[in-house]
Design an enzyme around this catalytic site. Structure first.
Site, PDB file in Angstrom:
ATOM      1  NE  ARG A 195     -23.116  39.372  39.117  1.00  0.00           N
ATOM      2  CZ  ARG A 195     -23.781  40.081  40.608  1.00  0.00           C
ATOM      3  NH1 ARG A 195     -24.252  39.089  41.483  1.00  0.00           N
ATOM      4  NH2 ARG A 195     -23.709  40.955  40.989  1.00  0.00           N
ATOM      5  CG  ASN A 232     -32.242  39.470  40.653  1.00  0.00           C
ATOM      6  OD1 ASN A 232     -33.317  40.467  40.876  1.00  0.00           O
ATOM      7  ND2 ASN A 232     -31.381  39.602  41.645  1.00  0.00           N
ATOM      8  CB  CYS A 269     -36.539  42.871  44.995  1.00  0.00           C
ATOM      9  SG  CYS A 269     -35.097  43.454  44.865  1.00  0.00           S
ATOM     10  CG  ASP A 270     -32.909  41.054  49.225  1.00  0.00           C
ATOM     11  OD1 ASP A 270     -32.771  41.667  47.997  1.00  0.00           O
ATOM     12  OD2 ASP A 270     -31.922  40.383  49.785  1.00  0.00           O
ATOM     13  CG  HIS A 319     -33.123  46.520  41.327  1.00  0.00           C
ATOM     14  ND1 HIS A 319     -32.015  45.479  40.802  1.00  0.00           N
ATOM     15  CD2 HIS A 319     -33.424  45.916  42.611  1.00  0.00           C
ATOM     16  CE1 HIS A 319     -31.924  44.420  41.850  1.00  0.00           C
ATOM     17  NE2 HIS A 319     -32.457  44.734  42.520  1.00  0.00           N
ATOM     18  CE1 TYR A 371     -28.935  46.464  41.704  1.00  0.00           C
ATOM     19  CE2 TYR A 371     -29.903  47.082  43.973  1.00  0.00           C
ATOM     20  CZ  TYR A 371     -29.371  46.185  42.873  1.00  0.00           C
ATOM     21  OH  TYR A 371     -28.570  45.032  43.291  1.00  0.00           O
TER      22      TYR A 371
END
Length: 446
Positions: free
Chosen positions: A96, A150, A172-173, A203, A268
């Site tokens: 990441r 993800n 997705c939360d 998103h 997002y």
């Protein structure tokens, strides 16, 4: 609730920082969703063991009737299972770090699910998610997989294309977190009372209508808050010390909202609509991943070790249900107990958004029960949102094409088409760096 049926859950990604929250939610909701077994599965034995030892103590104290196992063996993990809750992070935070920092070298948004970083993460995630799905189908063919891994948009596109008949729901939360904020703005005590219309990609979406459980229109009140303070007004009191980057993201929603005051945007969208602002306000040496390492990651693993050393979970803040965990348990309960609840999930469009690609993986409200989901039609969407979505869905499809075909060309096209990237030449520079960084994770590209 069923009179006799108790469910077995496999948590794929047992070493995740989100795992204690999932266990806490499962225990909290045991009356309506009774559990007989929880299994953790991870390919990182050491990381998983730290989390599992703490969870084992918590379960012994809070729900001793639940059988608990943690393992790195797929057959043990996925045999005799009703649900797989998948939340894997391929490459952990080291990768990441590269997803976020490589694009920033070139003045491009560095984010784990958006732009080049999201595409890079997507290409790492496809193979392992498919592998877990295949394990589930081999050892527990009647089970459902609820995938939180993800970037959900690319993973959903890949699973739909490569395993179109599998029992998987990609979720997705983020929408749920937003609904909690909207409920707070309107003084409503439970976000479940909201009835919404929502359309987009993961998103990458918009709320077009919102009502309370009595049918009152909440949009005027929410618009007033969002126009002034973005999503800040809806942040619960206990998140007043939330990470600085999230605070900035929630505040920036007011500028995203200004582009279309008829809808309420997903937070997002700032990465796509204000990428210059995002880069300007990013520290290329200290990104979101560093906040997590210093914050949530440090807290969770320190707390896990403390529980293990003390031999008790009493007094620990570790086992607190939250958006991510509550939502996944709600969804499992809907599938198991046929509750016919409404959930915003990622599904093939097939006409739910009438003027959009039928085979696009869209995020929309659905009714969920024992036999899966039924889409709630959202009708035609405005040209502005449609244009943005067509560009982004093309990025996601090209990325999956590149993974399947091992195509450098398709991946370069995906990077170039992303709204966060200014030119094909910059896209190529980032891509070449990403190929080097992802050796051993991506398919070989030709």
């Amino acid at each position: 609730m069923s009179d006799s049926k108790r469910y077995a859950i496999a948590v794929a990604g047992g070493g995740s920082t989100y795992t204690p929250g999932i266990v806490a939610s499962l225990v909290t909701e045991e009356e309506r969703f009774p559990i007989r077994k929880i299994v953790f599965y991870d390919n990182n034995a050491e990381r998983q063991e730290t989390v599992a030892k703490a969870c084992e103590i918590f379960l012994q104290e809070a729900a001793p009737e639940i059988e608990f196992i943690y393992t790195t063996d797929p057959e043990t993990a996925f045999t005799d299972i009703d649900f797989v809750m998948a939340q894997i992070r391929v490459g952990l935070y080291d990768m990441r770090d590269k997803d976020e920092k490589i694009p920033l070298k070139y003045g491009v948004v560095g984010q784990e699910t958006c732009g080049p970083g999201g595409i890079a993460y997507g290409l790492r995630s496809i193979g392992p998610v498919i592998e877990i799905l295949d394990y589930m189908e081999k050892y527990s063919p009647n089970a459902w997989m609820l995938n939180y891994s993800n970037p959900a948009a690319i993973v959903a596109e890949a699973t739909n294309r490569l395993r179109p008949n599998s029992k998987i729901i990609n979720i997705c939360d983020m929408p749920v977190g937003s609904l909690r904020r909207f409920a707070n703005m309107c003084g409503i005590d439970d976000w479940h009372k909201l009835q919404v219309s929502y359309y987009g990609l993961n998103h990458f979406g918009w709320w077009s209508a919102m009502y309370d459980d009595k049918g009152n229109d909440l949009m005027p009140e929410i618009r007033k808050h969002v126009a002034k303070n973005g999503f800040i007004d809806g942040m619960p009191a206990d998140t007043q010390h939330a990470d600085k980057s999230w605070y900035e993201t929630f505040l920036k929603v007011r500028d995203v909202y200004a582009l279309d005051p008829d809808t309420i945007p997903n937070s997002y969208l700032k990465y796509y609509l204000y990428p210059d602002y995002v880069v300007e306000h990013s520290d290329p040496n200290h990104t979101r991943v560093d906040e997590i390492r210093e914050g949530r990651e440090k807290f969770i693993f320190t707390a896990c070790r403390e529980v293990a050393e003390k031999g008790t979970a009493e007094g620990s803040r570790l086992f607190t249900p939250f958006n991510h965990s509550d939502y996944i348990v709600d969804l499992a309960c809907a599938l198991a107990e046929n509750t016919l609840g409404r959930f915003i999930i990622i599904v093939p469009n097939e006409g739910a958004i009438e003027n959009f690609d039928r085979d696009a993986m869209v995020e929309i409200p659905c009714i969920v029960g024992k036999n899966g989901y039924e889409r709630i039609v959202q009708g035609a969407i405005p040209r502005f949102q449609k244009g943005l979505m067509e560009q982004q869905v093309a990025v996601e499809k090209l990325a999956v094409d590149a993974w399947i075909e091992g195509s450098y060309q398709k991946l370069w096209q995906a990077f170039t088409l992303s709204k966060t990237v200014p030119s094909a030449s910059v896209a190529k520079q980032i891509l070449d760096d990403m190929i080097e960084a992802n050796k051993g994770y991506w398919p070989e590209l030709k």
